[in-house]
Design an enzyme around this catalytic site. Sequence first.
Site, PDB file in Angstrom:
ATOM      1  N   TYR A   1       0.834  -1.204   0.000  1.00  0.00           N
ATOM      2  CA  TYR A   1       0.000   0.000   0.000  1.00  0.00           C
ATOM      3  C   TYR A   1       0.870   1.256   0.000  1.00  0.00           C
ATOM      4  O   TYR A   1       0.583   2.221  -0.691  1.00  0.00           O
ATOM      5  CB  TYR A   1      -0.948   0.024   1.210  1.00  0.00           C
ATOM      6  CG  TYR A   1      -1.946   1.156   1.101  1.00  0.00           C
ATOM      7  CD1 TYR A   1      -3.146   0.975   0.421  1.00  0.00           C
ATOM      8  CD2 TYR A   1      -1.662   2.416   1.633  1.00  0.00           C
ATOM      9  CE1 TYR A   1      -4.049   2.016   0.270  1.00  0.00           C
ATOM     10  CE2 TYR A   1      -2.565   3.463   1.488  1.00  0.00           C
ATOM     11  CZ  TYR A   1      -3.753   3.250   0.815  1.00  0.00           C
ATOM     12  OH  TYR A   1      -4.638   4.284   0.666  1.00  0.00           O
TER      13      TYR A   1
ATOM     14  N   PHE B   1      -7.085  21.570 -24.845  1.00  0.00           N
ATOM     15  CA  PHE B   1      -7.361  20.141 -24.909  1.00  0.00           C
ATOM     16  C   PHE B   1      -8.615  19.908 -24.076  1.00  0.00           C
ATOM     17  O   PHE B   1      -8.830  20.579 -23.062  1.00  0.00           O
ATOM     18  CB  PHE B   1      -6.193  19.269 -24.433  1.00  0.00           C
ATOM     19  CG  PHE B   1      -6.491  17.819 -24.691  1.00  0.00           C
ATOM     20  CD1 PHE B   1      -6.518  17.336 -25.991  1.00  0.00           C
ATOM     21  CD2 PHE B   1      -6.842  16.968 -23.662  1.00  0.00           C
ATOM     22  CE1 PHE B   1      -6.884  16.016 -26.259  1.00  0.00           C
ATOM     23  CE2 PHE B   1      -7.209  15.647 -23.920  1.00  0.00           C
ATOM     24  CZ  PHE B   1      -7.229  15.175 -25.220  1.00  0.00           C
ATOM     25  N   THR B   2      -9.430  18.965 -24.507  1.00  0.00           N
ATOM     26  CA  THR B   2     -10.772  18.778 -23.930  1.00  0.00           C
ATOM     27  C   THR B   2     -10.756  18.647 -22.407  1.00  0.00           C
ATOM     28  O   THR B   2     -11.419  19.409 -21.700  1.00  0.00           O
ATOM     29  CB  THR B   2     -11.427  17.537 -24.553  1.00  0.00           C
ATOM     30  OG1 THR B   2     -10.525  16.433 -24.386  1.00  0.00           O
ATOM     31  CG2 THR B   2     -11.720  17.739 -26.036  1.00  0.00           C
TER      32      THR B   2
ATOM     33  N   LYS C   1       0.462   7.615 -23.584  1.00  0.00           N
ATOM     34  CA  LYS C   1       0.898   7.918 -24.950  1.00  0.00           C
ATOM     35  C   LYS C   1       2.399   7.636 -25.081  1.00  0.00           C
ATOM     36  O   LYS C   1       2.792   6.496 -25.218  1.00  0.00           O
ATOM     37  CB  LYS C   1       0.560   9.383 -25.290  1.00  0.00           C
ATOM     38  CG  LYS C   1      -0.935   9.624 -25.568  1.00  0.00           C
ATOM     39  CD  LYS C   1      -1.767   9.731 -24.316  1.00  0.00           C
ATOM     40  CE  LYS C   1      -3.128  10.329 -24.549  1.00  0.00           C
ATOM     41  NZ  LYS C   1      -3.969  10.288 -23.334  1.00  0.00           N
TER      42      LYS C   1
ATOM     43  N   ARG D   1     -12.699  15.280 -34.277  1.00  0.00           N
ATOM     44  CA  ARG D   1     -12.032  16.350 -33.526  1.00  0.00           C
ATOM     45  C   ARG D   1     -12.449  17.676 -34.163  1.00  0.00           C
ATOM     46  O   ARG D   1     -11.706  18.308 -34.890  1.00  0.00           O
ATOM     47  CB  ARG D   1     -10.503  16.203 -33.583  1.00  0.00           C
ATOM     48  CG  ARG D   1      -9.966  14.990 -32.857  1.00  0.00           C
ATOM     49  CD  ARG D   1      -9.828  15.139 -31.345  1.00  0.00           C
ATOM     50  NE  ARG D   1     -11.019  14.907 -30.567  1.00  0.00           N
ATOM     51  CZ  ARG D   1     -11.010  14.769 -29.247  1.00  0.00           C
ATOM     52  NH1 ARG D   1      -9.876  14.816 -28.563  1.00  0.00           N
ATOM     53  NH2 ARG D   1     -12.120  14.598 -28.580  1.00  0.00           N
TER      54      ARG D   1
HETATM   55  C1  P61 Z   1      -6.385  11.050 -26.923  1.00  0.00           C
HETATM   56  F1  P61 Z   1     -11.147  12.172 -27.232  1.00  0.00           F
HETATM   57  N1  P61 Z   1      -5.655  12.102 -24.932  1.00  0.00           N
HETATM   58  O1  P61 Z   1      -5.686  11.866 -27.559  1.00  0.00           O
HETATM   59  P1  P61 Z   1      -5.861  10.909 -20.075  1.00  0.00           P
HETATM   60  N2  P61 Z   1      -3.396  15.847 -22.511  1.00  0.00           N
HETATM   61  C2  P61 Z   1      -3.278  15.430 -23.786  1.00  0.00           C
HETATM   62  C3  P61 Z   1      -3.943  14.296 -24.192  1.00  0.00           C
HETATM   63  O2  P61 Z   1      -3.830  13.888 -25.445  1.00  0.00           O
HETATM   64  C4  P61 Z   1      -4.758  13.565 -23.256  1.00  0.00           C
HETATM   65  C5  P61 Z   1      -4.829  14.049 -21.928  1.00  0.00           C
HETATM   66  C6  P61 Z   1      -4.161  15.191 -21.588  1.00  0.00           C
HETATM   67  C7  P61 Z   1      -6.434  11.164 -25.465  1.00  0.00           C
HETATM   68  C8  P61 Z   1      -7.489  10.407 -24.703  1.00  0.00           C
HETATM   69  C9  P61 Z   1      -8.709  11.238 -24.795  1.00  0.00           C
HETATM   70  O3  P61 Z   1     -11.254  14.361 -25.705  1.00  0.00           O
HETATM   71  C10 P61 Z   1     -10.524  13.265 -25.311  1.00  0.00           C
HETATM   72  O4  P61 Z   1      -4.784   9.960 -19.674  1.00  0.00           O
HETATM   73  C11 P61 Z   1      -2.450  16.211 -24.732  1.00  0.00           C
HETATM   74  O5  P61 Z   1      -6.658  10.448 -21.236  1.00  0.00           O
HETATM   75  O6  P61 Z   1      -6.702  11.314 -18.930  1.00  0.00           O
HETATM   76  C12 P61 Z   1      -5.507  12.441 -23.655  1.00  0.00           C
HETATM   77  O7  P61 Z   1      -5.037  12.193 -20.543  1.00  0.00           O
HETATM   78  C13 P61 Z   1      -5.661  13.360 -20.899  1.00  0.00           C
HETATM   79  C14 P61 Z   1      -9.506  11.188 -25.914  1.00  0.00           C
HETATM   80  C15 P61 Z   1      -8.909  12.261 -23.893  1.00  0.00           C
HETATM   81  C16 P61 Z   1     -10.426  12.198 -26.159  1.00  0.00           C
HETATM   82  C17 P61 Z   1      -9.856  13.267 -24.135  1.00  0.00           C
HETATM   83  O8  P61 Z   1      -7.018  10.142 -27.462  1.00  0.00           O
END
Ligand code: P61
Length: 461
Positions: free
Chosen positions: A76, A128-129, A262, A386
Amino acid sequence: MSEKRRRSWAEPFKIKMVEPIKMTTRAEREAAIREAGYNTFLLKSEDVYIDLLTDSGTSAMSDRQWAGMMLGDESYAGSRNFYHLEAAVREIYGYKYVVPTHQGRAAEHILSQITIKPGDVLPGNMYFTTTRLHQELAGGSFVDVIIDEAHDPASEHPFKGNVDLRKLQAVIDEHGAGKIPYVCIATAVNMAGGQPLSLANLKAVRELCNRYGIRVIHDATRVAENAYFIKDREPGYARKTIAEIVREICDQTDGCTMSAKKDALVNIGGFLALNDEALFDAARNMVVVYEGLHTYGGMAGRDMEAVAIGLHESIDYEHIKARVGQVLYLGRKVQEFGVPIVVPIGSHGVFLDAKAFLPHLDQDVYPAQALAAEIYLDSGVRAMERGNVSAGRDPQTGRNRRPNLELVRLTIPRRVYTQAHMDVVAESVAEVYDQRTAIKGLKMVYEPAQLRFFQARFEPL
Ligand code: P61
C-alpha cells in the site's frame, strides 16, 4: 528526414505475440454504427477492424515492460516501483517532485484544484478537452494563445504548436499576472494535429513569464514526439539526442501533467511533476483524496514499473523515428489520393480536413462526425471526430463553438499495426473520398453536459 539518403526506416522490434482482429461485413457495420448512435466512441471494439480511435493506452508494451509487470510491489505504501517511476521522471524530465495519478486528467484535476481561483485565466497553446474542462471546473477560463497558423489546416508552418507571444502579452496586459496561475504549454499539440512547438519559442515564453513571475506548466503527454520534430527541423538540434531535447524542453517549465498512456507506452498511468515544494505539498494532500496514497496514486505497483520502463523506451531515437515515420507513411499515402489533411503531417496521427473533404456540409451537421462514421462503414477502420462536437458549447453563449479545425483523426497506436494496415486505411479513406458528395450530415439527438463527444448520439439527416 533520413529519406534524403533513400533509406527506409523500419520498426526497431520484431513481433513476439499477436492478437487476432475481426473483419466484418458492411451489413454488420451498418447495424453496429446505428446502434452506436453514429459515434465511434460507442462502438464495441469487437466490431472494429483497425482501431485508430486513439493512441492513448493502446500501445504494445515491450517484453521488458511485461517483465517489469512481474516485479510489481503491491504494498500500500512505499512501493519500490514508485521509486523507480520517480527516478525515471527525475532523470528524463528533470522535475524534482512526482505525484502519481491513474492517468493524465487526474493530474490536470489536482493541478487545477490547487492553483486556480474563480476568475483566473489560463493561457495555452490550443485547448485540450479534459485540460480545459478541469480549468473551468476550478473556476478558471482558458484563453487560446497559439499562433494563427495552427488553426489553418493548410498552413505548412513547421512549428504550428508555437505560442503567439503578442497574444500571450495581451492576456497578461488585460488580466494582470495575478490572475494567471500558469501558462499551459503542450508539446506535440494534439488538437492542432500533433504539431510541435520549437525550443526557441518555448524559451521566449519562459522569458516572458519570468518577467511577470508566471509559472509555465507543460503537458508532456507527447514530449518525445515533439523532440523528434525539433531534432529534424529546428536549427542547432540535429546532433542532439532525443533525451537531451526532452530535457531541454522540460527545463524551460515548472512542472508537467502527464498521460503516460501515450509517449510512455503503457495501457494506464500518469503523473503530476513539479519543482515547487509548496505546490507539491498541496498536490500530495489532494492526491490522497481523489486517487490513492502519494506513492501509488491510483496505479498498481506493476503499472508504475511499466511506466518507468516505458519512459526510458520513449526517448530511444530508433523507436521515435519509426513511430513518427509510420504516421508520415500513412499521411503521405492519403495525400497521394488527393485527400485533404492537416499539414505538416503530425506525430501521432493523420488528421483529415473534414471541411475541405465535405464542403457541402454546414459545421452544425457535424461533418467530421459523419466522416468518421462513413470510414467505419466502408472498412471497419475506427477514427475520432475532432471538430465541432469535441469543441463543445461556449459556456457564455451556449452555442456550438464551431472551431476552425473540423477534423477526423486517424490515430496510430505505438508498435501495434503494420505498414499493410496503413495501406488498407489509406485505401478506405480514398474510397470514401470518391463517394464524398453522397455523404450527409448528422443531427445530435443526445448531448451530455460535459465532454459530450464521448457519449453523444446522432441520427442521419
Ligand atoms: C487522446 F477524445 N488524450 O488523444 P488521459 N493531454 C493530452 C492528451 O492527449 C490527453 C490528456 C491530456 C487522449 C485520450 C482522450 O477528448 C478526449 O490519460 C495532450 O486520457 O486522462 C488524452 O489524458 C488526458 C480522448 C482524452 C479524447 C480526451 O485520445
